[in-house]
Design a protein around this motif. Structure first.
Motif, PDB file in Angstrom:
ATOM      1  N   ASP A  10     -18.552  52.151 -65.415  1.00 25.20           N
ATOM      2  CA  ASP A  10     -17.496  51.153 -65.450  1.00 25.20           C
ATOM      3  C   ASP A  10     -17.622  50.425 -66.785  1.00 25.20           C
ATOM      4  O   ASP A  10     -18.671  49.855 -67.069  1.00 25.20           O
ATOM      5  N   SER A  11     -16.598  50.466 -67.619  1.00 25.82           N
ATOM      6  CA  SER A  11     -16.695  49.833 -68.935  1.00 25.82           C
ATOM      7  C   SER A  11     -15.310  49.672 -69.542  1.00 25.82           C
ATOM      8  O   SER A  11     -14.434  50.520 -69.327  1.00 25.82           O
ATOM      9  N   PRO A  12     -15.092  48.615 -70.316  1.00 22.64           N
ATOM     10  CA  PRO A  12     -13.784  48.422 -70.957  1.00 22.64           C
ATOM     11  C   PRO A  12     -13.546  49.331 -72.160  1.00 22.64           C
ATOM     12  O   PRO A  12     -12.452  49.357 -72.703  1.00 22.64           O
ATOM     13  N   SER A  13     -14.572  50.084 -72.595  1.00 23.52           N
ATOM     14  CA  SER A  13     -14.335  50.942 -73.764  1.00 23.52           C
ATOM     15  C   SER A  13     -14.329  52.435 -73.430  1.00 23.52           C
ATOM     16  O   SER A  13     -14.443  53.280 -74.311  1.00 23.52           O
ATOM     17  N   ILE A  14     -14.180  52.749 -72.123  1.00 25.38           N
ATOM     18  CA  ILE A  14     -14.072  54.153 -71.697  1.00 25.38           C
ATOM     19  C   ILE A  14     -12.604  54.505 -71.497  1.00 25.38           C
ATOM     20  O   ILE A  14     -11.838  53.683 -71.010  1.00 25.38           O
ATOM     21  N   LEU A  15     -12.221  55.742 -71.869  1.00 25.04           N
ATOM     22  CA  LEU A  15     -10.863  56.176 -71.554  1.00 25.04           C
ATOM     23  C   LEU A  15     -10.774  56.388 -70.041  1.00 25.04           C
ATOM     24  O   LEU A  15     -11.586  57.112 -69.464  1.00 25.04           O
ATOM     25  N   PRO A  16      -9.803  55.727 -69.373  1.00 20.65           N
ATOM     26  CA  PRO A  16      -9.666  55.928 -67.914  1.00 20.65           C
ATOM     27  C   PRO A  16      -9.180  57.351 -67.631  1.00 20.65           C
ATOM     28  O   PRO A  16      -7.990  57.638 -67.691  1.00 20.65           O
ATOM     29  N   SER A  17     -10.129  58.219 -67.333  1.00 19.51           N
ATOM     30  CA  SER A  17      -9.850  59.643 -67.138  1.00 19.51           C
ATOM     31  C   SER A  17      -9.112  59.880 -65.822  1.00 19.51           C
ATOM     32  O   SER A  17      -9.548  59.439 -64.759  1.00 19.51           O
ATOM     33  N   ILE A  18      -8.005  60.586 -65.918  1.00 17.63           N
ATOM     34  CA  ILE A  18      -7.224  60.909 -64.716  1.00 17.63           C
ATOM     35  C   ILE A  18      -8.019  61.865 -63.832  1.00 17.63           C
ATOM     36  O   ILE A  18      -7.987  61.777 -62.609  1.00 17.63           O
ATOM     37  N   THR A  19      -8.773  62.749 -64.450  1.00 15.32           N
ATOM     38  CA  THR A  19      -9.636  63.657 -63.677  1.00 15.32           C
ATOM     39  C   THR A  19     -10.697  62.847 -62.927  1.00 15.32           C
ATOM     40  O   THR A  19     -10.969  63.103 -61.750  1.00 15.32           O
ATOM     41  N   LYS A  20     -11.291  61.869 -63.612  1.00 18.65           N
ATOM     42  CA  LYS A  20     -12.333  61.037 -62.993  1.00 18.65           C
ATOM     43  C   LYS A  20     -11.785  60.298 -61.762  1.00 18.65           C
ATOM     44  O   LYS A  20     -12.407  60.282 -60.704  1.00 18.65           O
ATOM     45  N   TYR A  21     -10.587  59.699 -61.911  1.00 17.74           N
ATOM     46  CA  TYR A  21     -10.012  58.980 -60.763  1.00 17.74           C
ATOM     47  C   TYR A  21      -9.637  59.953 -59.648  1.00 17.74           C
ATOM     48  O   TYR A  21      -9.718  59.607 -58.464  1.00 17.74           O
ATOM     49  N   SER A  22      -9.268  61.162 -60.020  1.00 16.45           N
ATOM     50  CA  SER A  22      -8.987  62.169 -58.985  1.00 16.45           C
ATOM     51  C   SER A  22     -10.271  62.530 -58.243  1.00 16.45           C
ATOM     52  O   SER A  22     -10.269  62.671 -57.015  1.00 16.45           O
ATOM     53  N   LEU A  23     -11.356  62.673 -58.994  1.00 14.00           N
ATOM     54  CA  LEU A  23     -12.647  63.011 -58.353  1.00 14.00           C
ATOM     55  C   LEU A  23     -13.164  61.868 -57.488  1.00 14.00           C
ATOM     56  O   LEU A  23     -13.738  62.101 -56.415  1.00 14.00           O
ATOM     57  N   LEU A  24     -12.956  60.643 -57.942  1.00 13.07           N
ATOM     58  CA  LEU A  24     -13.365  59.492 -57.112  1.00 13.07           C
ATOM     59  C   LEU A  24     -12.651  59.575 -55.758  1.00 13.07           C
ATOM     60  O   LEU A  24     -13.251  59.369 -54.702  1.00 13.07           O
ATOM     61  N   TYR A  25     -11.365  59.921 -55.802  1.00 13.14           N
ATOM     62  CA  TYR A  25     -10.576  60.022 -54.567  1.00 13.14           C
ATOM     63  C   TYR A  25     -11.054  61.198 -53.706  1.00 13.14           C
ATOM     64  O   TYR A  25     -11.278  61.049 -52.500  1.00 13.14           O
ATOM     65  N   LEU A  26     -11.238  62.347 -54.341  1.00  6.80           N
ATOM     66  CA  LEU A  26     -11.616  63.555 -53.574  1.00  6.80           C
ATOM     67  C   LEU A  26     -13.025  63.419 -53.004  1.00  6.80           C
ATOM     68  O   LEU A  26     -13.295  63.847 -51.873  1.00  6.80           O
ATOM     69  N   ALA A  27     -13.938  62.840 -53.779  1.00  8.07           N
ATOM     70  CA  ALA A  27     -15.318  62.662 -53.287  1.00  8.07           C
ATOM     71  C   ALA A  27     -15.299  61.803 -52.025  1.00  8.07           C
ATOM     72  O   ALA A  27     -15.954  62.118 -51.032  1.00  8.07           O
ATOM     73  N   GLU A  28     -14.485  60.745 -52.067  1.00  9.21           N
ATOM     74  CA  GLU A  28     -14.444  59.830 -50.926  1.00  9.21           C
ATOM     75  C   GLU A  28     -13.660  60.409 -49.754  1.00  9.21           C
ATOM     76  O   GLU A  28     -14.150  60.435 -48.623  1.00  9.21           O
ATOM     77  N   HIS A  29     -12.457  60.911 -50.022  1.00  2.60           N
ATOM     78  CA  HIS A  29     -11.561  61.259 -48.919  1.00  2.60           C
ATOM     79  C   HIS A  29     -11.665  62.709 -48.461  1.00  2.60           C
ATOM     80  O   HIS A  29     -11.268  63.028 -47.345  1.00  2.60           O
ATOM     81  N   VAL A  30     -12.150  63.596 -49.297  1.00  4.19           N
ATOM     82  CA  VAL A  30     -12.285  64.996 -48.867  1.00  4.19           C
ATOM     83  C   VAL A  30     -13.741  65.323 -48.570  1.00  4.19           C
ATOM     84  O   VAL A  30     -14.068  65.921 -47.548  1.00  4.19           O
ATOM     85  N   LEU A  31     -14.651  64.877 -49.449  1.00  3.98           N
ATOM     86  CA  LEU A  31     -16.069  65.193 -49.230  1.00  3.98           C
ATOM     87  C   LEU A  31     -16.793  64.119 -48.411  1.00  3.98           C
ATOM     88  O   LEU A  31     -17.949  64.300 -48.036  1.00  3.98           O
ATOM     89  N   GLY A  32     -16.115  63.002 -48.145  1.00  2.00           N
ATOM     90  CA  GLY A  32     -16.700  61.956 -47.298  1.00  2.00           C
ATOM     91  C   GLY A  32     -17.881  61.229 -47.932  1.00  2.00           C
ATOM     92  O   GLY A  32     -18.747  60.706 -47.227  1.00  2.00           O
TER      93      GLY A  32
END
Ligand SMILES: Cc1ncc(COP(=O)(O)O)c(C=O)c1O
Length: 363
Positions: free
Chosen positions: A263-285
């Motif tokens: 988590d940092s203000p100087s990182i590019l907010p990766s669309i892949t990263k946010y997709s993985l955050l969602y999939l890790a939580e909602h698909v992989l539990g």
């Protein structure tokens, strides 16, 4: 400014034109299995000009050369931003885009940060769709591991030597077929921590602007020369926390099976990263979190990876820092959680698995 010598088609005529073109089912001589990430000229790109406070209608053109004034602010002061996304060929032969709306929004954010005129989300999406359709012959077939990389960009043009926003702009979208960004697909690669920063803490690290990448080339070159796939950037303020992995975000799987990403203000907010955050939580539990990732606390992770549109998911074998290579799961094998995330993400991108609402745009 002129449109160059190639054929230019106004969008009002374009649908009629495209239908004619698509019927020809053009074939291109490309070895799909050998694709890397090198420029390949495709047939059409979208081109639009902003002058006197407004965008023109935009065209598809065959000309891949831009004609600029020598005092264009993009050339001197880096007033430019870009995006990167992919179109995929499904098993059934259809074409789909992954989360194009997210790229449109991030592009608007980059434009605003550099005082450039924003492109309406609908215009951005339509330009991407039109370019993909016009270059359909270049979309790698399902099963080759390839995809069509789409590169939208905006540059400040018009002659103006003062350090201030340009008075004219070009928005263009081109595309090219690509294979793996890091050679070896799901084979782990090693990275080394750089002493250089790619972005300042309150600078433009969150935006996809050219200056960040110019600043990163030396660090990348040093890492490659030393035998690493790329470098890892630490936070510019304290140099204690992981920020980015080359042009990709970092994620780690903790020993207690949490998906963690910096988590940092100087990182590019990766669309892949946010997709993985969602999939890790909602698909992989899994439990997921964006938090500080200290470079001295890598032992907490059983697996680690780099993620991004180009990198997809690239397993990190080890990270070299302070004269020592910290190995995560293995330098030769992908870890089981990383593999599951990769399989889930790529199944959605390729149309083998239905994605969450709104992730896929069918063409
Ligand atoms: C610096 C940087 N970080 C991360 C990413 C990954 O972002 P995305 O997943 O939106 O492609 C990119 C682009 O691919 C990038 O250039």
């Amino acid at each position: 400014m002129h449109h160059g010598s190639g054929n230019v088609f106004f969008l009002s005529e374009q649908n009629r034109y495209l239908k004619k073109e698509l019927k020809m089912t053009k074939k291109v001589a490309i070895n799909w299995d050998q694709l890397g990430f090198d420029y390949i000229k495709t047939d059409y790109r979208y081109l639009s000009f902003w002058k006197e406070g407004q965008w023109d209608d935009g065209v598809l053109t065959e000309d891949n050369v831009l004609h600029l004034g020598e005092a264009a602010p993009c050339l001197h002061y880096g007033q430019q931003c870009f995006e990167g996304l992919k179109a995929y060929r499904t098993k059934a032969g259809e074409i789909q885009l992954f989360r194009v709306d997210q790229n449109a929004r991030r592009f608007q954010d980059s434009c605003q940060r550099l005082l450039m005129p924003v492109i309406p989300e609908a215009t951005f999406i339509k330009a991407c769709i039109d370019v993909v359709k016009a270059n359909e012959a270049y979309i790698p077939p399902y099963g080759t591991g390839g995809s069509l990389y789409i590169r939208p960009m905006m540059i400040g043009v018009g002659n103006s030597v003062a350090v201030k926003p340009a008075n004219e702009y070009i928005f263009t979208v081109f595309c090219m077929p690509v294979g793996a960004y890091f050679k070896g697909g799901l084979t782990p690669v090693n990275f080394m921590v750089s002493d250089y920063d790619r972005a300042a803490c309150n600078g433009t690290g969150q935006q996809k602007v050219g200056g960040n990448y110019a600043a990163s080339m030396l660090a990348h070159e040093i890492a490659v020369r030393k035998g690493y796939a790329d470098c890892i950037y630490l936070d510019p303020t304290t140099h204690t926390k992981i920020e980015e992995v080359g042009a990709a975000n970092f994620f780690g799987i903790t020993r207690d099976n949490r998906f963690v990403t910096p988590d940092s203000p100087s990182i590019l907010p990766s669309i892949t990263k946010y997709s993985l955050l969602y999939l890790a939580e909602h698909v992989l539990g899994m439990a997921v979190s964006e938090e500080d990732v200290f470079i001295d606390e890598l032992d907490q992770f059983s697996e680690a990876g780099a993620c991004g549109t180009a990198a997809v998911i690239t397993p990190i074998g080890g990270i070299f820092h302070h004269n020592r290579l910290h190995v995560f799961y293995s330098q030769t094998e992908v870890g089981p959680v990383t593999k599951k995330l990769y399989d889930t993400l790529t199944a959605i991108q390729l149309g083998d698995l239905a994605g969450p609402e709104g992730w896929i745009t069918h063409l």
